[in-house]
Scaffold this active site. Sequence first.
Site, PDB file in Angstrom:
ATOM      1  N   ASP A  93       2.827   6.338   1.130  1.00 43.29           N
ATOM      2  CA  ASP A  93       3.229   7.478   1.955  1.00 43.29           C
ATOM      3  C   ASP A  93       2.199   8.587   1.751  1.00 43.29           C
ATOM      4  OD1 ASP A  93       4.614   9.181   3.577  1.00 43.29           O
ATOM      5  OD2 ASP A  93       6.356   9.405   2.268  1.00 43.29           O
ATOM      6  N   ASP A 143       1.449   7.667   8.929  1.00 41.32           N
ATOM      7  CA  ASP A 143       1.207   8.090   7.548  1.00 41.32           C
ATOM      8  C   ASP A 143       1.955   7.283   6.488  1.00 41.32           C
ATOM      9  OD1 ASP A 143       3.674   9.065   8.298  1.00 41.32           O
ATOM     10  OD2 ASP A 143       3.443  10.982   7.287  1.00 41.32           O
ATOM     11  N   GLU A 144       2.602   6.180   6.857  1.00 43.47           N
ATOM     12  CA  GLU A 144       3.248   5.379   5.821  1.00 43.47           C
ATOM     13  C   GLU A 144       3.331   3.922   6.241  1.00 43.47           C
ATOM     14  OE1 GLU A 144       7.458   5.965   5.050  1.00 43.47           O
ATOM     15  OE2 GLU A 144       7.672   7.086   6.919  1.00 43.47           O
TER      16      GLU A 144
END
Length: 365
Positions: free
Chosen positions: A12, A106-107
């Site tokens: 993350d 983003d993860e």
Amino acid sequence: MISDGRKIIHIDMDAFYASVEQRDDPALRGRPVAVGGSALRGVVAAASYEARKFGVRSAMPSVTAKRLCPELVFVRPRFDVYKAVSRQIRAIFLDYTPLVEPLSLDEAYLDVTENLKHMRSATLIAAEIRARILAETGLTASAGISYNKFLAKQASDQMKPNGQFVITPDMGADFAAALPVGKFHGIGPATTKRMNALGIFTGADLKARSPEFLAHHFGKAGPYFHAIAQGRDGRRVVPDRPRKSIGSETTFREDLSAPGPLEEGVAEQAAEVWHHCERFGLTGRTVTVKIKFADFQIVTRSHTTAAPVANLAELTRESIALLRGAFPLPKPIRLIGVTLSNLGGIALPAPVDQLALDLGGHCPY
């Protein structure tokens, strides 16, 4: 101990959008930053850690964020930049395993049980990936390592920002038992309230109820809730899930009522959607226009075409026709969106078969 020997990493990125902006503009470093919105209207898309100290969060109305943090700096989002950085990060992941399941820009989840580096420790893999992300992008990431997706995601929250945490098979059941039910995958605010009304506040409370009791009150999700309360989650890491829709929306700087500017706004969102369609080799048959009025009431209008939308001109024409169907407007509009669903066309890349590597038996975390 409940484990099938899998090693899952959840990566993350730390305050991704805001961190990219602070990386690219030295004047923003160390300052509270909100990406998206403005001091007067809109919604915060992301907040830097400096802003989060004041209680600023994503999806918060900008006026609320400014009230909480008078020094807050609003920055317009640059999604093309965020996507480019996300591709850099994805390339790093794929150096270690083909089993990468992105959740957003983003993860992502990575299954490193058998990996391309022949590394036996998922903890060391996570540390190496984080170091490479920092070296190649200038950004920090946090990681969670465990034997299933649920616990790996929980673990990545434990040492944020710029840290990592491991939940081993021996720790899983106790860790899940101590969690508030609102932290469990699939349990949102409404379900949390229902569980609390039944005296279920923690994973331990959830585990103490029978699967039959939970199925009676929560339907098919009941047995799943019972399983994750014991630290069990059988969901696999699935690379490149097929998209169900492609959409884009924008909040206007001021509420609009005139047809001309509204149609321009719809055309801009249609262009953004079609850009993504071309990128992913997809098109669709159902066009939906979303309208959010000044009082936050939301309405949608949809039309399914006989054949897939062929080009940007057709998508724009369909979108504007749906907008015109909403006139005369009962009140001004603050947000407009366009979505294309019922997708088809060129398929997304198929999952790559997991490589069978002999790592010499059970591997440490």
